[in-house]
Design an enzyme around this catalytic site. Structure first.
Site, PDB file in Angstrom:
ATOM      1  N   TYR A 141       0.884  -1.231   0.093  1.00 38.89           N
ATOM      2  CA  TYR A 141       0.014   0.008  -0.050  1.00 38.89           C
ATOM      3  C   TYR A 141       0.710   1.226  -0.029  1.00 38.89           C
ATOM      4  O   TYR A 141       0.361   2.376  -0.432  1.00 38.89           O
ATOM      5  CB  TYR A 141      -0.816  -0.085   1.270  1.00 38.89           C
ATOM      6  CG  TYR A 141      -2.063  -0.787   1.163  1.00 38.89           C
ATOM      7  CD1 TYR A 141      -2.096  -2.231   1.181  1.00 38.89           C
ATOM      8  CD2 TYR A 141      -3.175  -0.201   0.931  1.00 38.89           C
ATOM      9  CE1 TYR A 141      -3.403  -2.919   1.132  1.00 38.89           C
ATOM     10  CE2 TYR A 141      -4.369  -0.983   1.118  1.00 38.89           C
ATOM     11  CZ  TYR A 141      -4.403  -2.296   0.813  1.00 38.89           C
ATOM     12  OH  TYR A 141      -5.541  -3.079   0.788  1.00 38.89           O
ATOM     13  N   LYS A 190       4.114 -14.996   3.746  1.00 37.33           N
ATOM     14  CA  LYS A 190       4.495 -15.949   2.862  1.00 37.33           C
ATOM     15  C   LYS A 190       5.913 -16.089   2.683  1.00 37.33           C
ATOM     16  O   LYS A 190       6.684 -15.802   1.713  1.00 37.33           O
ATOM     17  CB  LYS A 190       4.058 -15.062   1.488  1.00 37.33           C
ATOM     18  CG  LYS A 190       3.910 -16.298   0.387  1.00 37.33           C
ATOM     19  CD  LYS A 190       2.956 -17.176   0.003  1.00 37.33           C
ATOM     20  CE  LYS A 190       3.137 -18.236  -1.343  1.00 37.33           C
ATOM     21  NZ  LYS A 190       2.511 -19.311  -1.104  1.00 37.33           N
ATOM     22  N   ASP A 222      -1.844 -18.611   2.064  1.00 43.66           N
ATOM     23  CA  ASP A 222      -2.663 -19.350   1.110  1.00 43.66           C
ATOM     24  C   ASP A 222      -3.181 -20.561   2.310  1.00 43.66           C
ATOM     25  O   ASP A 222      -4.363 -20.651   2.245  1.00 43.66           O
ATOM     26  CB  ASP A 222      -1.895 -20.105   0.017  1.00 43.66           C
ATOM     27  CG  ASP A 222      -0.600 -20.645   0.507  1.00 43.66           C
ATOM     28  OD1 ASP A 222      -0.174 -20.714   1.622  1.00 43.66           O
ATOM     29  OD2 ASP A 222       0.029 -21.455  -0.450  1.00 43.66           O
ATOM     30  N   ASP A 246      -6.089  -6.961   4.598  1.00 48.18           N
ATOM     31  CA  ASP A 246      -7.398  -6.680   3.928  1.00 48.18           C
ATOM     32  C   ASP A 246      -7.779  -7.688   3.354  1.00 48.18           C
ATOM     33  O   ASP A 246      -9.278  -7.729   3.447  1.00 48.18           O
ATOM     34  CB  ASP A 246      -6.790  -5.853   2.594  1.00 48.18           C
ATOM     35  CG  ASP A 246      -7.877  -5.188   1.887  1.00 48.18           C
ATOM     36  OD1 ASP A 246      -8.757  -4.699   2.209  1.00 48.18           O
ATOM     37  OD2 ASP A 246      -7.715  -5.206   0.680  1.00 48.18           O
ATOM     38  N   ASP A 250     -11.803  -9.579   5.110  1.00 47.57           N
ATOM     39  CA  ASP A 250     -13.299  -9.543   4.117  1.00 47.57           C
ATOM     40  C   ASP A 250     -13.533 -11.071   4.226  1.00 47.57           C
ATOM     41  O   ASP A 250     -14.925 -11.385   4.551  1.00 47.57           O
ATOM     42  CB  ASP A 250     -12.969  -9.356   2.641  1.00 47.57           C
ATOM     43  CG  ASP A 250     -13.319  -7.739   2.461  1.00 47.57           C
ATOM     44  OD1 ASP A 250     -12.958  -6.957   3.342  1.00 47.57           O
ATOM     45  OD2 ASP A 250     -13.761  -7.448   1.468  1.00 47.57           O
TER      46      ASP A 250
END
Ligand code: IPM
Ligand code: MG
Length: 358
Positions: A141, A190, A222, A246, A250
């Site tokens: 970001y 990751k 993942d 983020d 959700d």
């Protein structure tokens, strides 16, 4: 106590849900003998239209000089073609940065009465109580970005960058929060691919040594995405970088029934910023059907974290749970033909706050 806040309703359903959150804050303040002072300012697309800047000076100044900021939502299809620095979202990112709020807390709690809304079976989702601690001022970001070259052969670059200090401070926050919860941090990265994640894992492990009572596990993002839908109850505190947070938040919203329910608090800087985690939902805007509970619950977090008003925050949270237990539903909560409107939901929660016994 004087509770001075700035509200930034923003775009789409932002103004509708923020109005209900403010109403609930107002009755709560009254009930507990506090004085609520609200200054409203523009942000996002709404600010672009009036001052050609998604974060006008005046908005930033008011935010910095208040006790807390309550934001609705930013963005919408009308602004898709705007250059990146003039998109509504860039106003929000600048605000987060200027306030210095590096820690974004996103609690997702499954309520018994809403289990049927989850796409997961009730026995899988029952008891889910996750706190996502999302790093908010680093990663993709805020790294350098560019698009170079000629149309047809252009190259786009976004940079993921983390400094040790940035990882350390968010890790510390997550461990502190986990100590007040079920003493388990799952750090999501990751590290099998990214250097940022390798540094992340190393620093988080080091910080974890200062919190021997808190168990630490590491998970690749993942695998974490899969586990969040197959065994959501196994997570307590999830610590992760900006973009992974983020995405996973959700997903957590869907797991517990509706994104419309989830609040957030962004802390660690000069002034706390509170916002529902949902977006501006342009398809719902202006119809009075949006669920204001994510915003209302963000108001509760505001009282708790920026003003240390725990009983007041709890009163709002209990009122929301009671209203849901009575079967009142907005459309996203499966209300169907009997759906309660945005304002109707604000009425119900306000009434409960007023009549509840303390
Ligand atoms: C969120 C939103 C924002 C983000 C957007 C609107 C910039 O999706 O708060 O989750 O990506 O942080
Ligand atoms: Mg998001």
């Amino acid at each position: 106590m004087r509770i001075e806040i700035t509200t930034l309703p923003g775009d789409g359903i932002g103004p509708e849900v923020t109005a209900q959150a403010v109403r609930v804050l107002r009755v709560t303040a009254e009930r507990f003998g506090h004085q609520l002072e609200v200054t409203e300012k523009n942000i996002g697309g709404a600010a672009l239209l009036t001052s050609n800047d998604p974060l006008p000076q005046d908005t930033l100044r008011a935010s910095l000089s208040s006790g807390a900021v309550l934001l609705g939502a930013v963005g919408g299809p009308a602004f898709d073609a705007y250059p990146p620095h003039l998109r509504p979202e860039s106003g929000l990112l600048r605000l987060r940065k200027e306030l210095g709020v590096f820690a974004n807390l996103r609690p997702a709690l499954s309520l018994r009465q809403l289990e049927s809304l989850s796409p997961l079976r009730a026995e899988v989702v029952r008891g889910t109580d996750v706190l996502i601690v999302r790093e908010l001022l680093g990663g993709l970001y805020f790294g350098d970005r560019s698009i170079r070259g000629e149309p047809g052969g252009r190259t786009a670059i976004d940079t993921m960058m983390y400094q040790e200090g940035q990882i350390e401070r968010i890790a510390r926050m997550a461990f502190e929060l986990a100590s007040q919860r079920r003493q388990h941090v799952t750090s999501v990265d990751k590290a099998n691919v990214l250097d940022c994640s390798r540094l992340w894992r190393e620093v988080v492990t080091r910080v974890g040594k200062d919190f021997p009572q808190v168990a630490l596990s590491h998970m690749y993002v993942d695998a974490a995405a899969m586990a969040l839908v197959s065994h959501p109850t196994e997570f307590d505190t999830v610590l992760t970088e900006n973009m992974f947070g983020d995405i996973l938040s959700d997903q957590a919203g869907a797991v517990v029934g509706s994104l419309g329910l989830l609040p957030s608090a962004s802390l660690g800087g000069k002034v706390g910023l509170y916002e529902p985690i949902h977006g501006s939902a342009p398809n719902l805007a202006g119809q009075g059907i949006a669920n204001p509970l994510g915003a209302v619950l963000s108001g509760a977090m505001l009282l708790r974290h920026s003003f240390q008003l725990e009983a007041e925050a709890g009163a709002i949270e209990s009122a929301v749970q009671e209203v849901l237990a009575f079967g009142h539903r907005t459309r996203d909560l499966g209300g169907g033909e009997n759906s309660v409107s945005t304002e109707g939901m604000g009425d119900l929660v306000s009434e409960r706050v007023i009549t509840a016994r303390t």
